[in-house]
Design an enzyme around this catalytic site. Structure first.
Site, PDB file in Angstrom:
ATOM      1  N   CYS A   1       0.812  -1.230   0.000  1.00  0.00           N
ATOM      2  CA  CYS A   1       0.000   0.000   0.000  1.00  0.00           C
ATOM      3  C   CYS A   1       0.841   1.274   0.000  1.00  0.00           C
ATOM      4  O   CYS A   1       0.560   2.216  -0.751  1.00  0.00           O
ATOM      5  CB  CYS A   1      -0.948  -0.011   1.198  1.00  0.00           C
ATOM      6  SG  CYS A   1      -0.157  -0.499   2.735  1.00  0.00           S
TER       7      CYS A   1
ATOM      8  N   HIS B   1      -2.975   6.367   4.415  1.00  0.00           N
ATOM      9  CA  HIS B   1      -1.553   6.552   4.728  1.00  0.00           C
ATOM     10  C   HIS B   1      -1.089   7.923   4.226  1.00  0.00           C
ATOM     11  O   HIS B   1      -1.460   8.349   3.123  1.00  0.00           O
ATOM     12  CB  HIS B   1      -0.704   5.498   4.005  1.00  0.00           C
ATOM     13  CG  HIS B   1      -0.880   4.094   4.501  1.00  0.00           C
ATOM     14  ND1 HIS B   1      -1.549   3.775   5.658  1.00  0.00           N
ATOM     15  CD2 HIS B   1      -0.418   2.920   3.976  1.00  0.00           C
ATOM     16  CE1 HIS B   1      -1.506   2.456   5.831  1.00  0.00           C
ATOM     17  NE2 HIS B   1      -0.846   1.921   4.826  1.00  0.00           N
TER      18      HIS B   1
END
Ligand code: A2P
Length: 333
Positions: free
Chosen positions: A130, A237
């Site tokens: 990710c 994130h």
């Protein structure tokens, strides 16, 4: 228009459920749809496109039926065992685990960045980590233009990246409960520790970013270093990225390059306090970039702040985009 038979493996998990959502939103041409998970979930019902599907237990015979594409997010050991079985049956596996990412026979793909790598797959395609995916969407246009010399990543990663258990550690930790997933409390804390520690003192997550960046950008010896940190954020994130270039650049040209980059949204107006935020990126499929400024400590370099929904673009959306690219190719043939 060719309609495909598609399976989701790990359909009951956090990424698996998001696969279903993203597949619905993007309206892929699906003929037969299968949801698979472990024996624990066999018989459970999941709704997709208004229809109920029964979760099947994944086993050696799951791919005896004709399945064109399977999206896997059921952990590394499940992928290690079952992706080759699916592939041997002619099914293309798009795998979200780290199991196959660095295998030289497996393409590692971010569709905005290296779609050409899909062409050489042998029925397994890996979805990158990710943190790597969102960085690639921002760095690729800069690499094309100014040739990247060195990258320094510092990440601020959401607990959803650690699955439901990570999520619960933050939720319960905020109520004062002790952590179960992380080695320390995540509530009101930052943990410079994601995945296991390796012999070189880096964590596995950090080395994923280093190695996957090199593979995706096709720069085997690119200088990359990373510090990955878990922060008390549920979704999305954030990454501070310092990039050094071989070539000189003009700030206006660099901004224009980023504005025109596929999958990337520039949010950069410091006077109005505009910059990418985790809470705003959550639920979206794009990668957001801001705080774009020259690194005045080097000859040619820039600092950027890059934010994306780690479960969507960082996992499910990227895999579905790979499937979409393959289906579009089939439909053009
Ligand atoms: P299950 O719900 O039956 O345990 P997460 O990453 O959110 O924990 O989700 C992991 C996903 O992978 C779940 O759907 C889980 O199914 C599935 N899974 C885990 N182990 C296996 C296995 N051995 N075979 C098939 N699916 C598995």
């Amino acid at each position: 228009m060719k309609k495909v038979n598609l399976a989701v493996v790990g359909a009951t998990g956090m990424v698996g459920r998001t696969f279903l959502k993203v597949l619905e939103e993007r309206n892929l041409p699906i003929e037969n749809f299968y949801v698979m998970a472990s024996s624990r979930s066999a018989g459970k019902k999941l709704t997709f496109m208004g229809k109920e599907y029964t979760v099947e237990e994944l086993n050696e015979h799951s791919f005896d039926k004709p399945i064109d594409i399977a999206l896997f997010s059921a952990g590394g050991s499940t992928s290690e065992k079952f992706a080759p079985i699916a592939a041997a049956h002619g099914c293309i596996v798009i795998d979200n685990s780290s199991q196959w990412r660095m295998d030289p026979a497996v393409p590692l793909v971010v569709p905005e960045v290296n779609p050409e790598d899909i062409a050489w797959h042998k029925n397994i395609i890996a979805n990158p980590n990710c943190s790597t995916i969102q960085a690639m969407v921002a760095l690729k246009p800069l690499d094309d233009k100014y040739k990247i010399k060195r990258v320094v990543y510092s990440t601020y990663q959401a607990v959803s990246g650690a699955g439901l258990a990570g999520w619960m550690d933050l939720e319960n930790g905020l109520k004062g409960e002790a952590p179960k997933k992380f080695p320390h409390p995540i509530a009101n804390n930052c943990l410079p520790h994601i995945d296991v520690f390796l012999d070189n003192g880096y964590t596995k997550e950090e080395m994923k970013m280093v190695n996957e960046t090199r593979k995706i950008l096709h720069h085997d010896d690119l200088r990359v270093t990373a510090t990955t940190v878990r922060v008390p954020v549920f979704d999305s994130h954030s990454e501070s990225i310092n990039v050094e270039f071989e070539k000189p650049f003009e700030m206006d040209d660099l901004m224009e390059t980023l504005k025109n980059a596929p999958g990337l949204v520039v949010q950069d107006n410091p006077e109005e306090n505009v910059y990418p935020l985790a809470i705003e990126a959550a639920g979206h499929d794009e990668v957001f970039i801001g705080r774009i400024r020259r690194d005045e400590s080097v000859e040619s370099g820039v600092n950027i702040w890059v934010v994306a929904d780690n479960i969507r673009k960082g996992a499910a959306t990227n895999a579905v985009q790979i499937a979409e690219t393959i289906i579009n190719q089939w439909n053009q043939e």
